[in-house]
Design an enzyme around this catalytic site. Structure first.
Site, PDB file in Angstrom:
ATOM      1  NE  ARG A 133     -23.501  -9.087 -15.444  1.00 13.05           N
ATOM      2  CZ  ARG A 133     -24.453  -8.835 -16.646  1.00 13.05           C
ATOM      3  NH1 ARG A 133     -24.467  -9.521 -17.901  1.00 13.05           N
ATOM      4  NH2 ARG A 133     -25.374  -7.710 -16.439  1.00 13.05           N
ATOM      5  CE  LYS A 158     -27.051  -9.979 -12.114  1.00  9.06           C
ATOM      6  NZ  LYS A 158     -26.322  -8.770 -11.503  1.00  9.06           N
ATOM      7  CG  HIS A 223     -17.321  -6.806 -11.944  1.00  9.68           C
ATOM      8  ND1 HIS A 223     -18.228  -7.855 -12.857  1.00  9.68           N
ATOM      9  CD2 HIS A 223     -18.261  -5.883 -11.931  1.00  9.68           C
ATOM     10  CE1 HIS A 223     -19.537  -7.386 -13.235  1.00  9.68           C
ATOM     11  NE2 HIS A 223     -19.354  -5.992 -12.652  1.00  9.68           N
ATOM     12  NE  ARG A 226     -20.873  -5.842 -16.449  1.00 10.27           N
ATOM     13  CZ  ARG A 226     -21.550  -6.156 -17.482  1.00 10.27           C
ATOM     14  NH1 ARG A 226     -21.010  -6.612 -18.825  1.00 10.27           N
ATOM     15  NH2 ARG A 226     -22.792  -5.828 -17.339  1.00 10.27           N
ATOM     16  CG  HIS A 249     -26.632  -2.679 -17.303  1.00  8.57           C
ATOM     17  ND1 HIS A 249     -25.702  -1.676 -17.243  1.00  8.57           N
ATOM     18  CD2 HIS A 249     -25.848  -3.854 -16.680  1.00  8.57           C
ATOM     19  CE1 HIS A 249     -24.705  -1.901 -16.474  1.00  8.57           C
ATOM     20  NE2 HIS A 249     -24.616  -3.149 -16.269  1.00  8.57           N
ATOM     21  CE1 TYR A 258     -19.460   0.711 -14.913  1.00  7.78           C
ATOM     22  CE2 TYR A 258     -21.689   0.082 -15.851  1.00  7.78           C
ATOM     23  CZ  TYR A 258     -20.565  -0.272 -15.160  1.00  7.78           C
ATOM     24  OH  TYR A 258     -20.472  -1.741 -15.023  1.00  7.78           O
TER      25      TYR A 258
END
Length: 283
Positions: A133, A158, A223, A226, A249, A258
């Protein structure tokens, strides 16, 4: 600083909210106060409901932005003012489910090949090669590169979580070339001076310039690199659970999107590939 603002800062700190979340919530509450020309603690539940409808109908905020406004105001009233929250039943529009315009490996290589400045090149290569990120990219420090274990440490990503990313041979080669030229001491990618981080907008502009130079017209900002990392690793056979860990995640459902974007995905149980192995720096 008003007492109410300080109370909200203290409450967010105790809840462990990230700095960016704190800034966003404070901005939302300040917008509420400006709209009614009085302190938010003097705004009634009926007025709050009317305000959310105003944001939806008049300002036409996107669904994601409206949710942030609701979350911030709810936090103020329940965690700071300790008042019961009256569900305003805001009619959120459904979030559109769109597949982004994914970059191919050849497009990423072309984009990097059009980036002549070594610092800019390494920024983009690191973002792509490690699937970072933008906030994680700009927070990198020299000490986060552990060459002996071939690990890149991502600290306080994150959700305030640390993780480790594989430091591939190709990415390490580009980082070494960058270090020999710029000799960073603390911040890996510094701004006007070695103690100041680059701004997010500066990095986004770097990416958009490179994309234009490469003749890429697909939508999306930084982004997209990524997303490219994730899809290219899956195409190479990386298992979803491993990609989840590398991307940081919390939920596997986030990573599975994805897979939905790749109808021919099939894991072979491998570790993925070195995406930058064959990419030569032209900077």
């Amino acid at each position: 600083m008003t007492p109410l603002r300080q109370q909200m800062l203290d409450a967010m700190a105790l809840k462990g909210h990230a700095l960016r979340t704190q800034q966003t919530y404070l901005y939302v509450v300040s917008q509420l106060a400006q709209h009614f020309h009085r302190s938010p603690d003097r705004v009634s539940a009926a007025e709050i409901h009317a305000y959310f409808l105003y944001l939806l109908r008049e300002r036409q905020l996107a669904p994601a932005s409206l949710r942030v406004y609701v979350s911030a105001v709810q936090f103020l009233y329940t965690e700071v003012l300790h008042r019961p929250w009256v569900d305003c039943h805001v009619p959120y529009p459904k979030l559109p489910q769109r597949i982004p315009e994914l970059l191919s490996r050849s497009e990423v290589q072309r984009l990097l090949g059009c980036t002549r400045n070594l610092k800019h090149y390494t920024l983009l290569a690191t973002c792509y090669g490690a699937g970072l990120r933008v906030s994680e990219l700009l927070a990198l420090r020299v000490r986060d590169i552990e060459t002996e274990r071939a690990i890149l440490h991502i600290r306080q990503g994150k959700g305030g979580k640390d993780r480790e990313q594989i430091l591939t041979t190709g990415l390490l080669l580009h980082l070494r070339r960058y270090w020999l030229r710029y000799r960073p001491v603390d911040l890996l990618f510094y701004g006007p001076d070695t103690q100041t981080s680059l701004s997010t907008s500066a990095v986004q502009k770097t990416y958009l310039r490179a994309k234009r130079a490469a003749g890429i017209t697909k939508q999306g900002g930084l982004h997209a690199l990524r997303h490219a990392y994730a899809t290219h690793q899956l195409e190479a056979g990386m298992p979803v659970y491993q990609l989840q860990r590398l991307l940081g995640h919390q939920s596997l459902r986030t990573t599975l999107r994805y897979v939905h974007w790749l109808p021919h995905y099939q894991s072979d149980g491998g570790r993925g590939i070195d995406l930058l192995h064959d990419v030569q720096a032209r900077a």
